[in-house]
Design a protein around this motif. Structure first.
Motif, short mmCIF file in Angstrom:
data_model
loop_
_atom_site.label_atom_id
_atom_site.label_comp_id
_atom_site.label_asym_id
_atom_site.label_seq_id
_atom_site.Cartn_x
_atom_site.Cartn_y
_atom_site.Cartn_z
N ARG A 35 -4.87 -17.41 -8.96
CA ARG A 35 -4.24 -18.16 -10.05
C ARG A 35 -3.50 -17.20 -10.98
NH1 ARG A 35 -5.07 -19.15 -15.18
NH2 ARG A 35 -7.10 -18.08 -15.20
N LEU A 36 -4.16 -16.09 -11.33
CA LEU A 36 -3.52 -15.12 -12.22
C LEU A 36 -2.36 -14.41 -11.54
CD1 LEU A 36 -6.60 -13.51 -14.03
CD2 LEU A 36 -5.02 -15.27 -14.90
N VAL A 37 -2.50 -14.17 -10.24
CA VAL A 37 -1.40 -13.53 -9.48
C VAL A 37 -0.18 -14.45 -9.47
CG1 VAL A 37 -0.65 -12.82 -7.19
CG2 VAL A 37 -2.88 -12.07 -8.05
N ASP A 38 -0.39 -15.73 -9.22
CA ASP A 38 0.72 -16.69 -9.21
C ASP A 38 1.40 -16.76 -10.57
OD1 ASP A 38 0.29 -17.25 -6.57
OD2 ASP A 38 -0.84 -19.11 -6.93
N GLU A 39 0.57 -16.74 -11.63
CA GLU A 39 1.13 -16.78 -12.98
C GLU A 39 1.95 -15.52 -13.26
OE1 GLU A 39 -0.96 -16.12 -17.08
OE2 GLU A 39 -1.25 -18.23 -16.48
N TRP A 40 1.43 -14.36 -12.85
CA TRP A 40 2.16 -13.10 -13.04
C TRP A 40 3.49 -13.13 -12.29
CZ3 TRP A 40 4.01 -9.37 -9.73
CH2 TRP A 40 4.40 -8.15 -10.31
N ARG A 41 3.48 -13.63 -11.07
CA ARG A 41 4.71 -13.69 -10.27
C ARG A 41 5.73 -14.63 -10.91
NH1 ARG A 41 2.00 -13.81 -4.18
NH2 ARG A 41 1.89 -11.51 -3.94
N ARG A 75 0.82 -1.20 0.00
CA ARG A 75 0.00 0.00 0.00
C ARG A 75 0.87 1.26 0.00
NH1 ARG A 75 -2.63 -3.61 3.46
NH2 ARG A 75 -4.77 -4.10 2.85
N PRO A 76 0.39 2.33 -0.64
CA PRO A 76 -0.90 2.50 -1.33
C PRO A 76 -0.88 1.94 -2.74
CG PRO A 76 0.34 4.53 -1.46
CD PRO A 76 1.15 3.59 -0.60
N ALA A 77 -2.04 1.73 -3.31
CA ALA A 77 -2.14 1.17 -4.66
C ALA A 77 -1.62 2.15 -5.70
CB ALA A 77 -3.59 0.79 -4.97
N GLU A 78 -1.64 3.44 -5.38
CA GLU A 78 -1.07 4.45 -6.27
C GLU A 78 -0.24 5.42 -5.44
OE1 GLU A 78 -2.39 7.99 -9.42
OE2 GLU A 78 -3.83 6.43 -8.82
N PHE A 79 0.99 5.68 -5.87
CA PHE A 79 1.89 6.58 -5.14
C PHE A 79 2.60 7.48 -6.14
CE2 PHE A 79 6.17 7.41 -3.38
CZ PHE A 79 5.80 8.18 -2.29
N ARG A 80 2.37 8.78 -6.01
CA ARG A 80 2.96 9.78 -6.89
C ARG A 80 2.72 9.47 -8.37
NH1 ARG A 80 8.72 11.66 -4.07
NH2 ARG A 80 7.80 12.19 -2.04
N PRO A 139 0.50 -2.94 -10.38
CA PRO A 139 -0.14 -3.67 -11.48
C PRO A 139 -1.54 -4.15 -11.11
CG PRO A 139 2.15 -4.34 -11.29
CD PRO A 139 1.87 -3.44 -10.12
N ASP A 140 -2.48 -3.94 -12.00
CA ASP A 140 -3.89 -4.26 -11.73
C ASP A 140 -4.09 -5.71 -11.32
OD1 ASP A 140 -4.67 -1.68 -12.30
OD2 ASP A 140 -5.14 -2.09 -14.40
N ILE A 141 -3.31 -6.60 -11.90
CA ILE A 141 -3.52 -8.02 -11.65
C ILE A 141 -3.32 -8.37 -10.18
CG2 ILE A 141 -1.15 -8.80 -12.09
CD1 ILE A 141 -2.45 -11.14 -13.67
N LEU A 142 -2.45 -7.61 -9.48
CA LEU A 142 -2.19 -7.88 -8.07
C LEU A 142 -3.35 -7.43 -7.19
CD1 LEU A 142 1.59 -6.92 -7.77
CD2 LEU A 142 0.58 -9.18 -8.12
N LEU A 143 -4.21 -6.59 -7.75
CA LEU A 143 -5.38 -6.11 -7.01
C LEU A 143 -6.65 -6.87 -7.38
CD1 LEU A 143 -4.72 -2.28 -7.50
CD2 LEU A 143 -3.90 -3.74 -5.66
N SER A 144 -6.50 -7.85 -8.28
CA SER A 144 -7.68 -8.53 -8.83
C SER A 144 -8.31 -9.53 -7.88
CB SER A 144 -7.29 -9.25 -10.13
OG SER A 144 -6.41 -10.35 -9.85
N GLY A 145 -7.52 -10.07 -6.95
CA GLY A 145 -8.04 -11.10 -6.07
C GLY A 145 -8.04 -12.48 -6.69
#
Length: 247
Positions: free
Chosen positions: A203-209, A184-189, A194-200
């Protein structure tokens, strides 16, 4: 785990072993440290630990007697039949996470930290089980290298870190560099996570990582991929990046 460290400058270890995670590990009873000044074991009035090299040459060489006697003494109090005796030395094996994981399962480790021009070869031949170098450069002594190695080992002991997954996900533990991390925060300056990390979507988060871990390794440490077995999907990612780079 019991860790004995033989050094001519034991005061160098006070701030390292008794701070932060290394201190907490000792307080939890996961590790016991003992720093020994091997000058205390030197014979003679002047407690001399070094002498001129046979055959001439620059510098002084550590004598075998004080080191042998110090190692003999710490072995007397060992619960292990065969403690690992580790020589910190620029001629040693290049240190890796794999070596840290290997040493982390031992009951007793003994580190020998040298100074001056080098060691009498009989120390290396008769006492030592492992020779370790933390990189292709030369330090004044082995103390700083031993601190690095001890830190990397102790953090792998069970229940030392707050999250048991932490050492598993570290860079090099999987063979790849760790993926980017955000909090946090999701946006700074104006810079966004990345949106995918906020998606919940786990499976997609693991793939992105997985993909970003591979990308970071490919960009920064391609040498690590020479010994890494890529999946078909990972190979397709690498091919994609290579085409982008060459275009």
């Amino acid at each position: 785990m019991k860790i004995d460290i033989l050094s001519l400058f034991p005061e160098m270890f006070e701030g390292v072993l008794y701070s932060s995670m290394l201190k907490k590990a000792a307080e939890k009873g996961k590790v016991e440290y003992n720093v020994v000044n091997f000058r205390d074991y030197a014979e003679g009035k002047h407690k001399t630990v070094d002498d001129y090299p046979y055959g001439g040459g620059a510098g002084m060489v550590l004598k075998p007697q004080p080191v042998f006697d110090a190692v003999d003494e710490v072995k007397k109090n060992s619960s292990s039949r065969s403690p690992r005796v580790i020589l910190m030395c620029p001629q040693g094996e290049r240190y890796t996470q794999k070596k840290a994981e290997e040493l982390a399962v031992e009951e007793h480790l003994i580190f020998i930290c040298g100074h001056y021009e080098g060691y009498d070869e009989r120390i290396r031949e008769q006492l030592v089980t492992d020779e370790i170098s933390i990189g292709d450069f030369v330090l004044t002594g082995g103390e700083l290298g031993a601190m690095v190695v001890v830190d990397s080992i102790v953090r792998l002991l069970p229940d030392v870190l707050g999250n048991e997954a932490s050492p598993v996900l570290d860079s090099f533990s999987s063979g790849l560099l760790e993926h980017p991390q955000y909090t946090r925060p999701a946006e700074f300056r104006g810079f966004k996570v990345p949106d995918i990390l906020l998606s919940g979507n786990h499976r997609l988060v693991d793939e992105w990582r997985d993909k970003e871990s591979l990308r970071r390794t490919w960009e920064r440490r391609p040498d690590l991929l020479e010994q890494y077995s890529l999946t078909e999907r990972q190979k397709s990612w690498v091919n994609e990046w290579e085409k982008e780079r060459d275009s």
